[in-house]
Design an enzyme around this catalytic site. Structure first.
Site, PDB file in Angstrom:
ATOM      1  N   ASP A 109       0.845  -1.184   0.000  1.00  0.00           N
ATOM      2  CA  ASP A 109       0.000   0.000   0.000  1.00  0.00           C
ATOM      3  C   ASP A 109       0.885   1.240   0.000  1.00  0.00           C
ATOM      4  O   ASP A 109       2.104   1.162   0.149  1.00  0.00           O
ATOM      5  CB  ASP A 109      -0.973  -0.017   1.172  1.00  0.00           C
ATOM      6  CG  ASP A 109      -0.277  -0.039   2.521  1.00  0.00           C
ATOM      7  OD1 ASP A 109       0.937   0.221   2.577  1.00  0.00           O
ATOM      8  OD2 ASP A 109      -0.950  -0.308   3.518  1.00  0.00           O
ATOM      9  N   ASP A 282      -8.005  -7.467   0.860  1.00  0.00           N
ATOM     10  CA  ASP A 282      -7.024  -7.626   1.931  1.00  0.00           C
ATOM     11  C   ASP A 282      -7.636  -7.120   3.231  1.00  0.00           C
ATOM     12  O   ASP A 282      -8.538  -6.272   3.221  1.00  0.00           O
ATOM     13  CB  ASP A 282      -5.753  -6.808   1.647  1.00  0.00           C
ATOM     14  CG  ASP A 282      -5.921  -5.351   2.078  1.00  0.00           C
ATOM     15  OD1 ASP A 282      -5.433  -4.991   3.161  1.00  0.00           O
ATOM     16  OD2 ASP A 282      -6.576  -4.578   1.342  1.00  0.00           O
ATOM     17  N   CYS A 320     -12.707 -28.929   7.558  1.00  0.00           N
ATOM     18  CA  CYS A 320     -11.743 -27.875   7.262  1.00  0.00           C
ATOM     19  C   CYS A 320     -10.369 -28.495   7.002  1.00  0.00           C
ATOM     20  O   CYS A 320      -9.951 -29.431   7.691  1.00  0.00           O
ATOM     21  CB  CYS A 320     -11.666 -26.883   8.426  1.00  0.00           C
ATOM     22  SG  CYS A 320     -10.392 -25.611   8.224  1.00  0.00           S
ATOM     23  N   CYS A 322      -7.417 -26.832   7.218  1.00  0.00           N
ATOM     24  CA  CYS A 322      -6.328 -26.051   7.796  1.00  0.00           C
ATOM     25  C   CYS A 322      -5.440 -26.947   8.655  1.00  0.00           C
ATOM     26  O   CYS A 322      -5.816 -28.059   9.020  1.00  0.00           O
ATOM     27  CB  CYS A 322      -6.871 -24.881   8.623  1.00  0.00           C
ATOM     28  SG  CYS A 322      -7.413 -25.320  10.301  1.00  0.00           S
ATOM     29  N   CYS A 325      -7.202 -28.069  12.017  1.00  0.00           N
ATOM     30  CA  CYS A 325      -8.309 -29.025  11.909  1.00  0.00           C
ATOM     31  C   CYS A 325      -7.861 -30.361  11.346  1.00  0.00           C
ATOM     32  O   CYS A 325      -8.275 -31.421  11.831  1.00  0.00           O
ATOM     33  CB  CYS A 325      -9.430 -28.423  11.067  1.00  0.00           C
ATOM     34  SG  CYS A 325     -10.261 -27.020  11.849  1.00  0.00           S
ATOM     35  N   HIS A 352      -5.949 -21.213  10.958  1.00  0.00           N
ATOM     36  CA  HIS A 352      -7.320 -21.599  10.599  1.00  0.00           C
ATOM     37  C   HIS A 352      -8.040 -20.466   9.867  1.00  0.00           C
ATOM     38  O   HIS A 352      -8.657 -20.679   8.817  1.00  0.00           O
ATOM     39  CB  HIS A 352      -8.105 -21.996  11.845  1.00  0.00           C
ATOM     40  CG  HIS A 352      -9.575 -22.163  11.572  1.00  0.00           C
ATOM     41  ND1 HIS A 352     -10.109 -23.327  11.055  1.00  0.00           N
ATOM     42  CD2 HIS A 352     -10.613 -21.293  11.688  1.00  0.00           C
ATOM     43  CE1 HIS A 352     -11.411 -23.173  10.875  1.00  0.00           C
ATOM     44  NE2 HIS A 352     -11.742 -21.949  11.261  1.00  0.00           N
TER      45      HIS A 352
END
Length: 392
Positions: A109, A282, A320, A322, A325, A352
């Protein structure tokens, strides 16, 4: 097809833009798009959520872990890196990619939003912004030219123009003066950006006034930049007004360029943004709420400190993929870590939440390509409550 407008001549040769957009599929009923953005550090599929690495690091998450959960691009913060460690040190290290060991795309940015958030600690003039560092109180100056110089030293793939984010609410005259100055700054940014391997995105401002957004979008499109962001939204306005301004803003932008909605990271806002033709998002939200002990799920928020999770030996969310998980870390265990102040618990939640958003945009992309985005959107919103503090 890839946009191949040639913009730069070097040594008698024409060079293609550093950033190009390839449209793969579009939902004609809503405007949702699936595409590919090509950068000097690889290509990534859109819609995309960009994890935020404010100070050259996504908090608590390594570059390898980011790759594992599917991140193709991350965002870093010009303002913070300008103050510490400084652009010269990062240039000396070979640029931000080498400095932080990330070989995929990076967006930086401009520093504008952070500077303008300083309130009484900054002074805006036509030349730029003088402000006091939040670190040590020293006097600093950022302008379009300085922001471009910093971002060229950082070596990011996508560079954002230096702008003023119009606050909400703002009266018409203030919004008009601010938007006109932001356009003059964008033109100065384009003149100052001399690195052909970096792509400059303009930021459409205008507050909550359609005529200002129409005027500003037209001026930016005339500059033929490789991409465009919609700024000045999600700054406190009601969601309905945000969606109205977003729909109007994207309708003014070219279809063959990427579109980026800045600072949005909750799934309800992501799905509505995609429905209005946005490609990139974002936000610090997923890692920030993780550090506060909250997990994101397909039905709502899961507050890990809640007493009813003490004996809950299920994973955060069934199905999930991730790290937490798929390796069987339970709600009860993570609740214990959070309550005990153990960093590992906050890392598990960060992994996660980031995976959840990356998977969320992947599923939206698949739905667009398969022609079922509208049903995906309706089914998700019917089952999701952004105010729910206890997921099923």
């Amino acid at each position: 097809m890839i946009n191949v407008v040639y913009l730069h001549r070097l040594g008698g040769r024409f060079l293609a833009p550093a950033i190009t957009y390839e449209l793969i599929a579009k939902d004609e009923r809503t405007g949702a798009r699936a595409g590919i953005i090509h950068t000097p550090h690889g290509s990534f599929e859109t819609p995309i959520f960009m994890p935020v690495g404010t100070q050259a690091s996504v908090k608590g998450v390594s570059p390898d872990e980011l790759k594992d959960l599917g991140a193709g691009i991350i965002l870093s913060n010009t303002y913070h890196l300008f103050l510490r460690p400084g652009m010269e040190l990062i240039r000396e290290a070979g640029g931000l990619h080498k400095f932080m060991h990330w070989d995929r795309a990076i967006l930086t940015d401009s520093g504008g939003f952070q500077v303008f958030s300083l309130g009484d600690l900054r002074k805006i003039t036509e030349e730029g912004v003088t402000f006091r560092s939040h670190i040590d109180g020293s006097k600093k100056f950022l302008s379009p030219e300085v922001s471009m110089q910093v971002q060229m030293c950082l070596g990011s793939d996508i560079v954002m123009a230096f702008d003023e984010c119009v606050p909400y609410p703002a009266d018409y005259e203030y919004a008009k003066r601010s938007t006109e100055r932001t356009q003059r700054w964008a033109e100065r940014c384009q003149r100052a950006m001399t690195a052909p391997q970096q792509g400059l995105f303009g930021i459409v401002q205008g507050g909550m006034y359609k005529d200002l957004r129409r005027w500003h979008a037209a001026r930016l499109v005339e500059m033929d930049l490789p991409g465009y962001a919609v700024g000045g939204l999600s700054v406190g306005e009601p969601p309905e007004l945000m969606y109205e301004m977003l729909s109007y803003s994207t309708s003014l932008l070219p279809e063959h360029k990427p579109r980026y909605l800045m600072g949005v990271g909750t799934p309800d806002h992501l799905v509505e943004g995609v429905a209005r033709g946005i490609d990139m998002f974002d936000c610090v939200y997923p890692t920030r709420v993780a550090r506060n002990g909250m997990a994101m799920t397909w039905t709502g928020r899961l507050v890990m400190k809640n007493a009813n999770l003490e004996h809950d030996h299920r994973v955060i969310e069934e199905g999930c993929g991730c790290y937490a998980c798929r390796n069987g870390y339970t709600r009860a265990y993570i609740r214990h870590l959070v309550r005990a102040g153990e960093i590992f618990g906050l890392r598990l939640l960060s992994l996660h939440n980031l995976y959840f958003l990356e998977e969320f945009v992947r599923r939206m992309r698949a739905a667009i390509i398969e022609g079922r985005f509208e049903s995906f959107r309706s089914e998700f919103l019917a089952g999701y409550d952004p105010h729910r503090k206890q997921a099923i």
